[in-house]
Design a protein around this motif. Structure first.
Motif, PDB file in Angstrom:
ATOM      1  N   MET A  76       0.817  -1.226   0.000  1.00 39.33           N
ATOM      2  CA  MET A  76       0.000   0.000   0.000  1.00 39.33           C
ATOM      3  C   MET A  76       0.846   1.270   0.000  1.00 39.33           C
ATOM      4  O   MET A  76       1.576   1.546  -0.945  1.00 39.33           O
ATOM      5  CB  MET A  76      -0.981  -0.014   1.180  1.00 39.33           C
ATOM      6  N   ASP A  77       0.756   2.048   1.094  1.00 39.24           N
ATOM      7  CA  ASP A  77       1.458   3.321   1.157  1.00 39.24           C
ATOM      8  C   ASP A  77       2.968   3.166   1.013  1.00 39.24           C
ATOM      9  O   ASP A  77       3.656   4.120   0.644  1.00 39.24           O
ATOM     10  CB  ASP A  77       1.153   4.029   2.482  1.00 39.24           C
ATOM     11  N   ASP A  78       3.486   1.970   1.315  1.00 39.76           N
ATOM     12  CA  ASP A  78       4.925   1.753   1.188  1.00 39.76           C
ATOM     13  C   ASP A  78       5.398   1.967  -0.243  1.00 39.76           C
ATOM     14  O   ASP A  78       6.491   2.488  -0.471  1.00 39.76           O
ATOM     15  CB  ASP A  78       5.289   0.327   1.625  1.00 39.76           C
ATOM     16  N   PHE A  79       4.586   1.537  -1.218  1.00 35.74           N
ATOM     17  CA  PHE A  79       4.973   1.732  -2.613  1.00 35.74           C
ATOM     18  C   PHE A  79       5.161   3.211  -2.906  1.00 35.74           C
ATOM     19  O   PHE A  79       6.098   3.622  -3.597  1.00 35.74           O
ATOM     20  CB  PHE A  79       3.912   1.152  -3.547  1.00 35.74           C
ATOM     21  N   GLU A  80       4.247   4.022  -2.383  1.00 36.27           N
ATOM     22  CA  GLU A  80       4.326   5.463  -2.610  1.00 36.27           C
ATOM     23  C   GLU A  80       5.550   6.058  -1.930  1.00 36.27           C
ATOM     24  O   GLU A  80       6.297   6.843  -2.538  1.00 36.27           O
ATOM     25  CB  GLU A  80       3.062   6.142  -2.087  1.00 36.27           C
ATOM     26  N   ILE A  81       5.771   5.678  -0.670  1.00 36.71           N
ATOM     27  CA  ILE A  81       6.880   6.239   0.095  1.00 36.71           C
ATOM     28  C   ILE A  81       8.220   5.839  -0.514  1.00 36.71           C
ATOM     29  O   ILE A  81       9.085   6.682  -0.763  1.00 36.71           O
ATOM     30  CB  ILE A  81       6.815   5.765   1.559  1.00 36.71           C
ATOM     31  N   VAL A  82       8.398   4.535  -0.756  1.00 29.46           N
ATOM     32  CA  VAL A  82       9.647   4.056  -1.329  1.00 29.46           C
ATOM     33  C   VAL A  82       9.832   4.613  -2.735  1.00 29.46           C
ATOM     34  O   VAL A  82      10.940   4.988  -3.139  1.00 29.46           O
ATOM     35  CB  VAL A  82       9.684   2.512  -1.341  1.00 29.46           C
ATOM     36  N   GLY A  83       8.748   4.690  -3.500  1.00 27.34           N
ATOM     37  CA  GLY A  83       8.830   5.211  -4.860  1.00 27.34           C
ATOM     38  C   GLY A  83       9.284   6.658  -4.895  1.00 27.34           C
ATOM     39  O   GLY A  83      10.126   7.048  -5.712  1.00 27.34           O
ATOM     40  N   LEU A  84       8.730   7.482  -4.004  1.00 22.40           N
ATOM     41  CA  LEU A  84       9.118   8.887  -3.951  1.00 22.40           C
ATOM     42  C   LEU A  84      10.597   9.043  -3.632  1.00 22.40           C
ATOM     43  O   LEU A  84      11.317   9.804  -4.283  1.00 22.40           O
ATOM     44  CB  LEU A  84       8.288   9.626  -2.901  1.00 22.40           C
ATOM     45  N   ASN A  85      11.056   8.305  -2.638  1.00 28.14           N
ATOM     46  CA  ASN A  85      12.452   8.430  -2.232  1.00 28.14           C
ATOM     47  C   ASN A  85      13.402   7.773  -3.221  1.00 28.14           C
ATOM     48  O   ASN A  85      14.580   8.122  -3.276  1.00 28.14           O
ATOM     49  CB  ASN A  85      12.639   7.814  -0.830  1.00 28.14           C
ATOM     50  N   LEU A 114       6.886  16.715  -0.830  1.00 27.20           N
ATOM     51  CA  LEU A 114       5.708  15.998  -1.281  1.00 27.20           C
ATOM     52  C   LEU A 114       5.081  15.213  -0.133  1.00 27.20           C
ATOM     53  O   LEU A 114       5.797  14.678   0.720  1.00 27.20           O
ATOM     54  CB  LEU A 114       6.076  15.041  -2.413  1.00 27.20           C
ATOM     55  N   PRO A 115       3.746  15.109  -0.086  1.00 22.29           N
ATOM     56  CA  PRO A 115       3.081  14.298   0.954  1.00 22.29           C
ATOM     57  C   PRO A 115       3.485  12.831   0.838  1.00 22.29           C
ATOM     58  O   PRO A 115       3.617  12.302  -0.267  1.00 22.29           O
ATOM     59  CB  PRO A 115       1.589  14.491   0.647  1.00 22.29           C
ATOM     60  N   HIS A 116       3.690  12.186   1.969  1.00 22.23           N
ATOM     61  CA  HIS A 116       4.063  10.770   2.014  1.00 22.23           C
ATOM     62  C   HIS A 116       2.963   9.980   2.692  1.00 22.23           C
ATOM     63  O   HIS A 116       2.402  10.401   3.708  1.00 22.23           O
ATOM     64  CB  HIS A 116       5.359  10.564   2.799  1.00 22.23           C
ATOM     65  N   GLY A 117       2.653   8.823   2.159  1.00 15.92           N
ATOM     66  CA  GLY A 117       1.714   7.929   2.823  1.00 15.92           C
ATOM     67  C   GLY A 117       0.369   8.585   3.034  1.00 15.92           C
ATOM     68  O   GLY A 117      -0.278   9.034   2.107  1.00 15.92           O
ATOM     69  N   ASN A 118      -0.023   8.672   4.282  1.00 16.80           N
ATOM     70  CA  ASN A 118      -1.311   9.282   4.626  1.00 16.80           C
ATOM     71  C   ASN A 118      -1.179  10.763   4.942  1.00 16.80           C
ATOM     72  O   ASN A 118      -1.992  11.337   5.660  1.00 16.80           O
ATOM     73  CB  ASN A 118      -1.919   8.552   5.829  1.00 16.80           C
ATOM     74  N   MET A 164      13.533   7.139   5.344  1.00 12.03           N
ATOM     75  CA  MET A 164      13.213   6.343   4.166  1.00 12.03           C
ATOM     76  C   MET A 164      14.171   6.650   3.023  1.00 12.03           C
ATOM     77  O   MET A 164      14.547   5.746   2.263  1.00 12.03           O
ATOM     78  CB  MET A 164      11.766   6.603   3.731  1.00 12.03           C
ATOM     79  N   LYS A 165      14.580   7.908   2.900  1.00  8.12           N
ATOM     80  CA  LYS A 165      15.549   8.266   1.860  1.00  8.12           C
ATOM     81  C   LYS A 165      16.886   7.595   2.127  1.00  8.12           C
ATOM     82  O   LYS A 165      17.522   7.054   1.200  1.00  8.12           O
ATOM     83  CB  LYS A 165      15.719   9.787   1.813  1.00  8.12           C
ATOM     84  N   ALA A 166      17.332   7.605   3.381  1.00 11.24           N
ATOM     85  CA  ALA A 166      18.608   6.981   3.734  1.00 11.24           C
ATOM     86  C   ALA A 166      18.560   5.475   3.496  1.00 11.24           C
ATOM     87  O   ALA A 166      19.503   4.883   2.948  1.00 11.24           O
ATOM     88  CB  ALA A 166      18.949   7.277   5.194  1.00 11.24           C
ATOM     89  N   LEU A 167      17.452   4.835   3.876  1.00 13.08           N
ATOM     90  CA  LEU A 167      17.314   3.395   3.666  1.00 13.08           C
ATOM     91  C   LEU A 167      17.286   3.059   2.178  1.00 13.08           C
ATOM     92  O   LEU A 167      17.842   2.042   1.744  1.00 13.08           O
ATOM     93  CB  LEU A 167      16.042   2.885   4.339  1.00 13.08           C
ATOM     94  N   ASP A 168      16.646   3.922   1.391  1.00 15.54           N
ATOM     95  CA  ASP A 168      16.601   3.682  -0.045  1.00 15.54           C
ATOM     96  C   ASP A 168      17.992   3.801  -0.658  1.00 15.54           C
ATOM     97  O   ASP A 168      18.381   2.989  -1.512  1.00 15.54           O
ATOM     98  CB  ASP A 168      15.647   4.663  -0.711  1.00 15.54           C
TER      99      ASP A 168
END
Length: 303
Positions: free
Chosen positions: A127-136, A147-151, A162-166
């Motif tokens: 779900m929201d993980d795709f959006e968060i990981v995709g953005l970063n 940009l808004p993340h998740g909810n 999340m950016k650092a993990l990506d």
């Protein structure tokens, strides 16, 4: 009055039974509600909703099993357990403070892994993980923070995480799970340090560990839905704040107040829900002063 006094004494002496029994009853009730839920009502929300619901159900099943084993062990093997705990307590007290803390940290990591190991090793994005990981994954940090993340409720610190993990691990979900697993295991560890400062018995910490890390439904944070890790992170920063405040109260060393302020700031920067830590820590600070003044076991504690 005498009857009330006897009941109060009985309740205090056996409070661990009531806590563990209450956890078992609440978990059982929640599981019964989930098992009787009409799954067809989730079809409108797609297959992801069923996956999430299954995670909640599995987490509640685990909660019932752990709380039942813990409650049954204390109820039927109390004398034997007390002997074991006394022996362990003597061994534990023979260790230095550094070794005691290291041992407790290892116990927290081991217990959390035993409770959620399968989910940690087999986690995925959802779900929201795709959006968060995709953005970063696709945008530079300077753009992703705008940009808004998740909810739409996460803040700068979570986005930076999340950016650092990506950057470090890309789209492999396992390192994300391990990262949040360590953060989650640190919550009971800092709670132990807080209990220690307040002079609580070691058994109180183990009951907390069983209920919090084993008999609570945290399954979703290790099976996708990384957006939901903001809530245990807020709890972690709050647990660090409570410990550091007590450490400062005992020592008056400025480093603990720096840790205290940083932890509260992090709780506010990870998610909007972190705002609850401010009124709660104020209430904690007011209550703990009188508690420590009236409890001689809380004095001269060093970590």
């Amino acid at each position: 009055m005498k009857t009330a006094g006897k009941f109060s004494a009985f309740f205090i002496q056996n409070i661990h039974f009531f806590i563990l029994g209450g956890a078992f009853l609440l978990s059982s009730f929640a599981l019964a509600v989930v098992l009787n839920f009409d799954m067809s009502r989730l079809e409108l929300f797609g297959p992801t909703a069923k996956i999430y619901f299954a995670g909640i159900k599995n987490g509640l099943i685990l909660s019932v099993i752990i709380s039942l084993i813990a409650f049954g062990s204390f109820l039927f093997f109390q004398k034997k357990l007390r002997q074991i705990l006394e022996n362990l307590k003597r061994f534990f007290e023979s260790l230095s403070n550094a070794k005691q803390n290291t041992l407790i940290l290892l116990i927290c990591l081991l217990f959390v892994f035993l409770s959620h190991g399968g989910n940690i090793l087999n986690g995925y994005f959802n779900m929201d993980d795709f959006e968060i990981v995709g953005l970063n994954h696709s945008l530079p940090f300077s753009e992703s923070i705008l940009l808004p993340h998740g909810n739409d409720h996460v803040l700068l610190l979570f986005i930076a995480e999340m950016k650092a993990l990506d950057l470090l691990f890309g789209l492999n979900p396992l390192p994300y799970n391990i990262f949040f697993f360590v953060l989650f295991a640190l919550i009971p560890f800092f709670t132990y340090l807080t209990f220690k400062r307040l002079g609580f018995e070691l058994s109180s910490f183990f009951i907390f560990l069983i209920i919090f890390a084993g008999a609570s439904g945290w399954t979703e944070i290790f099976t996708g839905f990384y957006i939901m890790t903001v809530y245990p992170q807020v709890l972690l920063f709050f647990s660090i704040a409570t410990w550091s405040y007590l450490a400062w109260l005992d020592s008056r060393e400025k480093k603990y107040m720096t840790i205290f302020a940083t932890a509260l700031m992090c709780s506010l920067l990870v998610d909007t829900s972190g705002i609850w830590t401010i009124p709660t820590i104020i209430i904690f600070m007011i209550a703990v002063k009188s508690f420590k003044d009236g409890n001689p076991r809380t004095h001269n504690i060093h970590e």
